[in-house]
Design an enzyme around this catalytic site. Structure first.
Site, PDB file in Angstrom:
ATOM      1  N   ARG A  85       0.833  -1.221   0.000  1.00 51.25           N
ATOM      2  CA  ARG A  85       0.000   0.000   0.000  1.00 51.25           C
ATOM      3  C   ARG A  85       0.864   1.267   0.000  1.00 51.25           C
ATOM      4  O   ARG A  85       0.564   2.251   0.686  1.00 51.25           O
ATOM      5  CB  ARG A  85      -0.946   0.030   1.212  1.00 51.25           C
ATOM      6  CG  ARG A  85      -1.891  -1.108   1.304  1.00 51.25           C
ATOM      7  CD  ARG A  85      -2.935  -1.100   0.176  1.00 51.25           C
ATOM      8  NE  ARG A  85      -3.748  -2.276   0.286  1.00 51.25           N
ATOM      9  CZ  ARG A  85      -3.423  -3.450  -0.275  1.00 51.25           C
ATOM     10  NH1 ARG A  85      -2.342  -3.581  -1.012  1.00 51.25           N
ATOM     11  NH2 ARG A  85      -4.206  -4.492  -0.123  1.00 51.25           N
ATOM     12  N   SER A  99     -10.823  -0.385   3.734  1.00 48.75           N
ATOM     13  CA  SER A  99     -10.021  -0.585   4.957  1.00 48.75           C
ATOM     14  C   SER A  99      -9.531   0.769   5.463  1.00 48.75           C
ATOM     15  O   SER A  99      -8.890   1.504   4.720  1.00 48.75           O
ATOM     16  CB  SER A  99      -8.798  -1.446   4.656  1.00 48.75           C
ATOM     17  OG  SER A  99      -9.213  -2.662   4.104  1.00 48.75           O
ATOM     18  N   GLU A 116      -4.989   4.022   6.395  1.00 45.21           N
ATOM     19  CA  GLU A 116      -4.676   3.758   4.986  1.00 45.21           C
ATOM     20  C   GLU A 116      -5.078   4.958   4.112  1.00 45.21           C
ATOM     21  O   GLU A 116      -4.316   5.340   3.222  1.00 45.21           O
ATOM     22  CB  GLU A 116      -5.401   2.489   4.533  1.00 45.21           C
ATOM     23  CG  GLU A 116      -4.928   2.001   3.188  1.00 45.21           C
ATOM     24  CD  GLU A 116      -5.610   0.713   2.756  1.00 45.21           C
ATOM     25  OE1 GLU A 116      -5.359  -0.334   3.347  1.00 45.21           O
ATOM     26  OE2 GLU A 116      -6.394   0.773   1.794  1.00 45.21           O
TER      27      GLU A 116
HETATM   28  C1  LIG Z   1     -15.406  -0.030  -0.485  1.00 43.24           C
HETATM   29  C2  LIG Z   1     -13.949   0.180  -0.733  1.00 43.24           C
HETATM   30  C3  LIG Z   1     -13.119  -0.912  -0.892  1.00 43.24           C
HETATM   31  C4  LIG Z   1     -11.737  -0.743  -1.140  1.00 43.24           C
HETATM   32  N1  LIG Z   1     -10.959  -1.838  -1.309  1.00 43.24           N
HETATM   33  C5  LIG Z   1      -9.644  -1.703  -1.571  1.00 43.24           C
HETATM   34  C6  LIG Z   1      -8.821  -2.860  -1.793  1.00 43.24           C
HETATM   35  O1  LIG Z   1      -9.278  -3.986  -1.774  1.00 43.24           O
HETATM   36  N2  LIG Z   1      -7.502  -2.662  -2.026  1.00 43.24           N
HETATM   37  C7  LIG Z   1      -6.949  -1.410  -2.085  1.00 43.24           C
HETATM   38  O2  LIG Z   1      -5.741  -1.311  -2.324  1.00 43.24           O
HETATM   39  N3  LIG Z   1      -7.706  -0.302  -1.890  1.00 43.24           N
HETATM   40  C8  LIG Z   1      -9.024  -0.413  -1.638  1.00 43.24           C
HETATM   41  N4  LIG Z   1      -9.807   0.698  -1.429  1.00 43.24           N
HETATM   42  C9  LIG Z   1      -9.182   2.036  -1.469  1.00 43.24           C
HETATM   43  C10 LIG Z   1      -9.343   2.756  -2.829  1.00 43.24           C
HETATM   44  O3  LIG Z   1     -10.275   2.115  -3.634  1.00 43.24           O
HETATM   45  C11 LIG Z   1      -8.009   2.828  -3.588  1.00 43.24           C
HETATM   46  O4  LIG Z   1      -7.034   3.480  -2.805  1.00 43.24           O
HETATM   47  C12 LIG Z   1      -8.147   3.576  -4.910  1.00 43.24           C
HETATM   48  O5  LIG Z   1      -6.971   3.417  -5.671  1.00 43.24           O
HETATM   49  C13 LIG Z   1      -8.415   5.069  -4.719  1.00 43.24           C
HETATM   50  O6  LIG Z   1      -8.717   5.617  -5.988  1.00 43.24           O
HETATM   51  P1  LIG Z   1      -9.335   7.067  -6.137  1.00 43.24           P
HETATM   52  O7  LIG Z   1      -9.322   7.403  -7.584  1.00 43.24           O
HETATM   53  O8  LIG Z   1     -10.658   7.111  -5.484  1.00 43.24           O
HETATM   54  O9  LIG Z   1      -8.275   7.954  -5.369  1.00 43.24           O
HETATM   55  P2  LIG Z   1      -8.508   9.223  -4.426  1.00 43.24           P
HETATM   56  O10 LIG Z   1      -9.207   8.774  -3.186  1.00 43.24           O
HETATM   57  O11 LIG Z   1      -9.141  10.307  -5.194  1.00 43.24           O
HETATM   58  O12 LIG Z   1      -7.000   9.611  -4.091  1.00 43.24           O
HETATM   59  C14 LIG Z   1      -6.187   8.783  -3.291  1.00 43.24           C
HETATM   60  C15 LIG Z   1      -4.776   9.379  -3.252  1.00 43.24           C
HETATM   61  O13 LIG Z   1      -4.196   9.317  -4.551  1.00 43.24           O
HETATM   62  C16 LIG Z   1      -3.858  10.623  -5.038  1.00 43.24           C
HETATM   63  N5  LIG Z   1      -4.197  10.618  -6.465  1.00 43.24           N
HETATM   64  C17 LIG Z   1      -5.396  10.308  -7.008  1.00 43.24           C
HETATM   65  N6  LIG Z   1      -5.324  10.361  -8.353  1.00 43.24           N
HETATM   66  C18 LIG Z   1      -4.048  10.733  -8.648  1.00 43.24           C
HETATM   67  C19 LIG Z   1      -3.349  10.970  -9.869  1.00 43.24           C
HETATM   68  N7  LIG Z   1      -3.941  10.836 -11.060  1.00 43.24           N
HETATM   69  N8  LIG Z   1      -2.047  11.374  -9.803  1.00 43.24           N
HETATM   70  C20 LIG Z   1      -1.415  11.498  -8.612  1.00 43.24           C
HETATM   71  N9  LIG Z   1      -2.039  11.287  -7.431  1.00 43.24           N
HETATM   72  C21 LIG Z   1      -3.332  10.906  -7.445  1.00 43.24           C
HETATM   73  C22 LIG Z   1      -4.704  11.585  -4.212  1.00 43.24           C
HETATM   74  O14 LIG Z   1      -4.080  12.854  -4.108  1.00 43.24           O
HETATM   75  C23 LIG Z   1      -4.745  10.869  -2.878  1.00 43.24           C
HETATM   76  O15 LIG Z   1      -3.539  11.115  -2.191  1.00 43.24           O
HETATM   77  C24 LIG Z   1     -11.183   0.565  -1.207  1.00 43.24           C
HETATM   78  C25 LIG Z   1     -12.046   1.676  -1.042  1.00 43.24           C
HETATM   79  C26 LIG Z   1     -13.404   1.488  -0.818  1.00 43.24           C
HETATM   80  C27 LIG Z   1     -14.290   2.687  -0.699  1.00 43.24           C
END
Ligand SMILES: Cc1cc2nc3c(=O)[nH]c(=O)nc-3n(C[C@H](O)[C@H](O)[C@H](O)COP(=O)(O)OP(=O)(O)OC[C@H]3O[C@@H](n4cnc5c(N)ncnc54)[C@H](O)[C@@H]3O)c2cc1C
Length: 342
Positions: free
Chosen positions: A168, A242, A338
């Protein structure tokens, strides 16, 4: 002469984040291409202002309005870049939905990321925390990515080694945190395909169905079914998955905990350390189903904090701190969040 940047003012981010916490973006710019990032960098006012990069908002907890310029990444497009003897190289825009990319690659006959089905969020955020689930991590399927430096506006390509992936974790949480906007990601989907089914939940599915040689589509469906049964859908109950990382401890520390709590769920790691199940530790402290204000611990999974309706960021942070304190008090372990807490 470049066209001026379109800036939206006072945008409520509640609908842009999975936790559904209300917070205003004072200034928001939509990024459809690398050139949009360069125009922000070159802008005399925006260029000098702090920035916050937002993907699908599934891993951020907003506790206040955002004064930094929010760059909402919406880069689209997906394509097969190359067919090699040992892999398909697939590229996707950072604003593409991750789960839709997983489904699309399967439809095209390029399996390899089916274990990562239903992870919410965008393709661009996947490398940031090296998303992982059911025995597969993004790093294992990663080829390279394109990003734009927020200081210079320069486009760079990063290889797997340059991303410094870990559990992570990646360079985007350290040296490049908030400094580079990822615009495109390339995946390496191995040929021939090999199933990854060693994870306990998938082994259980094999036992239940009697199907010892599932194809990629079957693994995809199993993963979707397991996740739907276990995790709340953010569209219905606000959450970020998580909330804490699984802590990694030394063998001695684990032995000490087992001495006091023989049932502690733990997994030995190849480097000799031991990973503990954070959800078990939280459960053991009696938090399952409990709430502080309108923020709560999900009834079916103690690692997931939920918005019970109209929760504030402060309530979520208070609950998270209370959990951290009781786990530390009982086990001497500091749980690390996380998601990104802003
Ligand atoms: C129900 C649920 C289940 C989940 N299960 C998992 C799982 O099984 N495994 C897992 O690893 N994660 C899991 N997650 C966490 C999440 O899905 C991941 O971290 C996902 O990659 C976040 O994507 P996002 O586009 O929503 O990012 P955001 O929440 O918008 O951003 C997360 C971080 O990334 C940065 N960021 C976003 N886009 C960019 C970009 N293009 N360039 C540079 N930085 C950027 C942001 O600044 C922030 O720091 C889960 C979340 C939920 C709600």
């Amino acid at each position: 002469m470049r066209a001026p940047v379109t800036v939206e003012s006072n945008v409520n981010l509640r609908g842009y984040t999975a936790f559904g916490l209300g917070a205003l973006a004072r200034r928001l710019v939509r990024i459809a291409d690398a050139s949009d990032v360069r125009r922000v960098v070159d802008d005399p006012v925006l260029g000098a202002a702090p920035k916050f990069i937002l993907g699908g908002g599934s891993n951020v907890v907003l506790t206040r309005d955002i004064d930094a310029v929010v760059l909402k990444v919406e880069v689209r497009g997906r394509r097969l870049v190359e067919t090699r003897d040992d892999a398909y190289i697939v590229e996707a825009g950072a604003g593409e939905n991750w789960h839709e990319l997983v489904a699309w690659t399967l439809e095209q006959g390029w399996p390899g990321i089916e274990n990562l089905a239903l992870i919410p969020g965008t393709v661009g955020a996947a490398p940031v925390q090296n998303i992982g689930a059911y025995g597969v991590e993004l790093a294992q399927r990663f080829e390279s990515l394109d990003a734009v430096d927020l200081m210079t506006g320069r486009c760079v390509t990063l290889t797997r080694a340059m991303c410094a992936f870990d559990y992570r974790d990646s360079v985007f949480k350290h040296a490049l945190a908030g400094k580079s906007v990822i615009t495109r990601v390339r995946l390496r989907l191995p040929r021939p395909w090999q199933p990854v089914v060693s994870y306990a939940d998938l082994e259980r599915k094999i036992a239940e169905t009697g199907n010892a040689q599932p194809d990629a589509k079957t693994i995809y469906e199993w993963v979707c079914a397991i996740r739907r049964a276990k995790l709340p859908d953010p569209a219905l109950i606000g959450n970020v998955g998580s909330f804490f990382k699984n802590p990694v401890v030394s063998v001695e520390q684990c032995r000490d905990i087992i001495g006091r709590d023989p049932e502690v769920v733990h997994y030995p790691l190849p480097d000799g350390s031991v990973k503990l199940a954070a959800g078990w530790l939280i459960d053991a402290c009696g938090w399952k189903g409990k709430s502080i204000g309108r923020a709560g611990v999900y009834e079916k999974h103690s690692l997931v904090l939920v918005n019970r309706g109209g929760a504030s960021g402060a309530e979520v942070v208070t609950l998270a701190r209370a959990i951290q304190e009781s786990v530390y008090g009982r086990f001497g372990i500091r749980l690390e969040p996380e998601p990104v807490v802003v």
